[in-house]
Design a protein around this motif. Structure first.
Motif, short mmCIF file in Angstrom:
data_model
loop_
_atom_site.label_atom_id
_atom_site.label_comp_id
_atom_site.label_asym_id
_atom_site.label_seq_id
_atom_site.Cartn_x
_atom_site.Cartn_y
_atom_site.Cartn_z
N ARG A 54 1.16 5.50 0.01
CA ARG A 54 0.49 6.76 0.35
C ARG A 54 1.41 7.91 -0.04
NH1 ARG A 54 -0.23 3.82 5.39
NH2 ARG A 54 -2.42 3.33 5.79
N GLY A 58 -3.03 10.98 -1.95
CA GLY A 58 -3.43 9.85 -2.77
C GLY A 58 -2.99 8.54 -2.15
N GLU A 93 -12.99 7.26 -3.81
CA GLU A 93 -12.24 6.01 -3.70
C GLU A 93 -12.80 4.97 -4.67
OE1 GLU A 93 -11.78 2.36 -0.49
OE2 GLU A 93 -11.84 4.43 0.27
N ARG A 94 -11.92 4.30 -5.38
CA ARG A 94 -12.27 3.12 -6.16
C ARG A 94 -12.12 1.91 -5.23
NH1 ARG A 94 -12.17 2.12 -11.44
NH2 ARG A 94 -13.53 3.97 -11.37
N TYR A 113 -2.78 4.07 -3.13
CA TYR A 113 -2.93 3.04 -4.16
C TYR A 113 -2.57 1.67 -3.57
CZ TYR A 113 -2.20 0.29 -8.37
OH TYR A 113 -2.26 -0.69 -9.33
N GLU A 114 -3.39 0.65 -3.91
CA GLU A 114 -3.15 -0.73 -3.49
C GLU A 114 -3.50 -1.67 -4.64
OE1 GLU A 114 -4.17 -1.85 0.90
OE2 GLU A 114 -5.67 -0.41 0.23
N ASP A 116 -7.71 -3.41 -8.26
CA ASP A 116 -6.82 -2.41 -7.66
C ASP A 116 -7.64 -1.29 -7.03
OD1 ASP A 116 -4.81 -3.98 -8.62
OD2 ASP A 116 -4.26 -2.63 -10.25
N ARG A 117 -7.17 -0.82 -5.91
CA ARG A 117 -7.85 0.24 -5.16
C ARG A 117 -7.04 1.52 -5.21
NH1 ARG A 117 -7.29 1.10 1.18
NH2 ARG A 117 -8.98 2.58 1.59
N TRP A 118 -7.74 2.65 -5.36
CA TRP A 118 -7.08 3.94 -5.25
C TRP A 118 -8.02 4.92 -4.54
CZ3 TRP A 118 -9.86 7.82 -7.39
CH2 TRP A 118 -10.69 7.53 -8.48
N ARG A 119 -7.40 5.95 -4.00
CA ARG A 119 -8.16 6.94 -3.24
C ARG A 119 -7.47 8.30 -3.37
NH1 ARG A 119 -10.55 6.34 2.80
NH2 ARG A 119 -10.72 8.53 3.38
N ARG A 151 0.86 -1.19 0.00
CA ARG A 151 0.00 0.00 0.00
C ARG A 151 0.88 1.23 0.00
NH1 ARG A 151 -4.16 0.94 4.88
NH2 ARG A 151 -5.22 -0.77 3.81
N TYR A 206 -11.96 -1.90 -3.67
CA TYR A 206 -11.13 -3.01 -4.11
C TYR A 206 -11.94 -4.27 -4.41
CZ TYR A 206 -11.19 -5.72 0.30
OH TYR A 206 -11.56 -6.50 1.38
#
Length: 453
Positions: free
Chosen positions: A297, A314, A380-381, A316-317, A346-349, A295, A383
């Motif tokens: 940041r 931001g 946030e997208r 991202y994972e 994939d996750r992002w914020r 992860r 996961y």
């Protein structure tokens, strides 16, 4: 206030926190109530908490330096400490869930958001940070109705020997993972700070499926799928602080942190008829592991003066790289409670936030002028992809006030969050959520050597 009496207030706060933790039940029962149906997928709903200041400013603030808060999102910021600091917070959330057709369901839950402790080894040079907080949360409940064709023997003259038997299938998820973090932050120069921590991730996740037949003489059946996991990872961070960048006496900061990939080892146990009239029976018990992705940041913070602060951050994972050995073969491959790669993405914020304290550094100003007012927002997208194809997004606004107290370095924060999660298209569910949390941040100078005059 004397040193003894002010420390008494701090330790009273510690006692209250410990009593709250003790009354919260076993560590795997971290939540009380029902939450989002999306906590059924993956490892549950991911929890992001750095500090109560960060939470009210969109949830980021990875580059924001503060003497009043434990900024757990970036261990490099622990180097700035002057006070020994204890922070604790609790929150409640209300969710209105709708699939666009059936009546809206209303769900409520509460949990401990974090307990944090930090202190300086050398003022504003070397600091220690410790924290305990939820990492994921699983607290869903859903029901499915159906009918079963049952052969009647012997058949009567008025029917064909088949009877329809109604039944309910109840799905329930509880538990989640927690994270204990401990590490150091060090100021290399006036501009550069670095930090690192060891992160212990552990917890229990359980999914239950109960089939109930009502008054029909058929025994109800309950299956329980429980996974216990534990593993050790790490986080590294860096922070760059610059002064007089755009105008005189301003401050501009850049900060980032990376949580390294972590492998969790554990045991999965499947039981039958737990909580039903027939005795429980262990069907299977297997060992395996789960690999969590890294992860990252990154954030920037700008303070044009002592009154105003602005942040942008931001996260991202790559959850598409998630793997587990639990899914290999047998019954477990069809119903593993932590999901499969087909439901993860994939996750992002991205978040922004601002804080204004009208008094700035003037400690003699009126009370309302010394209150900090905060506002933020994030997108946030998520996961999880429950149907394997549809991306889900979360949109939220945050805000809060930070109230000063008679103890220097101690503040009480009240934060609010409101937003939406998911969509009603594709037979999915849209959550509208509202949350409120209360945080107490104690700060006091300890370990001071008395000087004789």
């Amino acid at each position: 206030m004397s040193l003894f009496s002010s420390r008494g207030v701090v330790w009273s706060g510690v006692l209250v926190v410990l009593l709250f933790l003790g009354s919260a039940g076993p560590v795997h029962a971290q939540s009380n109530g029902d939450g989002s149906i999306y906590s059924r997928f993956g490892l549950g709903t991911l929890q992001d908490f750095s500090s109560s200041q960060s939470q009210a400013m969109g949830g980021g603030a990875y580059a924001l330096r503060s003497l009043n808060y434990n900024a757990m999102g970036n261990p490099a910021l622990w180097s700035d400490q002057i006070f020994t600091r204890l922070s604790a917070g609790v929150g409640v959330q209300r969710i209105a869930a709708s699939d666009g057709g059936n009546p809206t369901s209303y769900l409520s839950s509460g949990q401990i958001e974090a307990v944090q402790f930090s202190f300086p080894l050398y003022d504003q040079t070397l600091g220690v940070g410790l924290s305990f907080q939820p990492y994921t949360q699983r607290n869903f409940r859903t029901r499915k109705n159906g009918r079963l064709d049952l052969q009647v023997s012997p058949p009567s003259s008025s029917d064909d020997g088949v009877a329809e038997v109604p039944y309910d299938v109840n799905f329930r998820g509880t538990g989640g993972l927690h994270r204990f973090r401990g590490g150091l932050g060090y100021r290399v120069t006036d501009f550069l700070r670095v930090g690192a921590s060891a992160d212990v991730v552990f917890g229990i996740m359980e999914s239950k499926r109960s089939t109930e037949f009502g008054n029909v003489p058929i025994r109800d059946v309950t299956t329980s799928d429980r996974v216990r996991l534990v593993g050790v990872g790490g986080t590294v961070g860096a922070h760059l602080a610059l002064n007089n960048v755009f105008q005189s006496d301003d401050a501009f900061s850049v900060g980032g942190a990376v949580m390294l990939p972590t492998t969790l080892n554990g045991t999965r146990v499947l039981t039958l008829a737990e909580g039903s009239p027939i005795a429980s029976d262990t069907l299977s018990s297997v060992d395996g592991d789960v690999s969590l992705p890294w992860r990252s940041r990154f954030g920037v913070a700008y303070q044009p003066n002592a009154r105003w602060t602005f942040t942008a951050d931001g996260l991202y994972e790559p959850w598409s790289t998630f793997t587990t050995t639990f899914q290999q073969g047998g019954t477990f491959a069809r119903s593993f409670p932590v999901g499969g790669t087909g439901t993860l993405t994939d996750r992002w914020r991205a978040s922004v936030g601002t804080e204004v304290m009208p008094a700035g550094t003037d400690q003699l100003a009126g009370y309302l002028a010394r209150v900090a007012y905060r506002l933020g927002a994030y997108v946030e997208r998520m996961y999880v992809r429950p149907n394997g194809t549809t991306d889900l997004d979360t949109y939220a606004v945050t805000g809060g006030v930070s109230l000063p107290t008679s103890l220097s370095g101690t503040r009480i924060d009240l934060n609010l969050t409101a937003g939406t999660r998911g969509t009603t298209s594709g037979s999915l569910v849209k959550d509208t959520f509202y949350g409120v949390s209360l945080h107490v941040n104690f700060g006091e100078r300890w370990f001071q050597e008395r000087k004789l005059r």
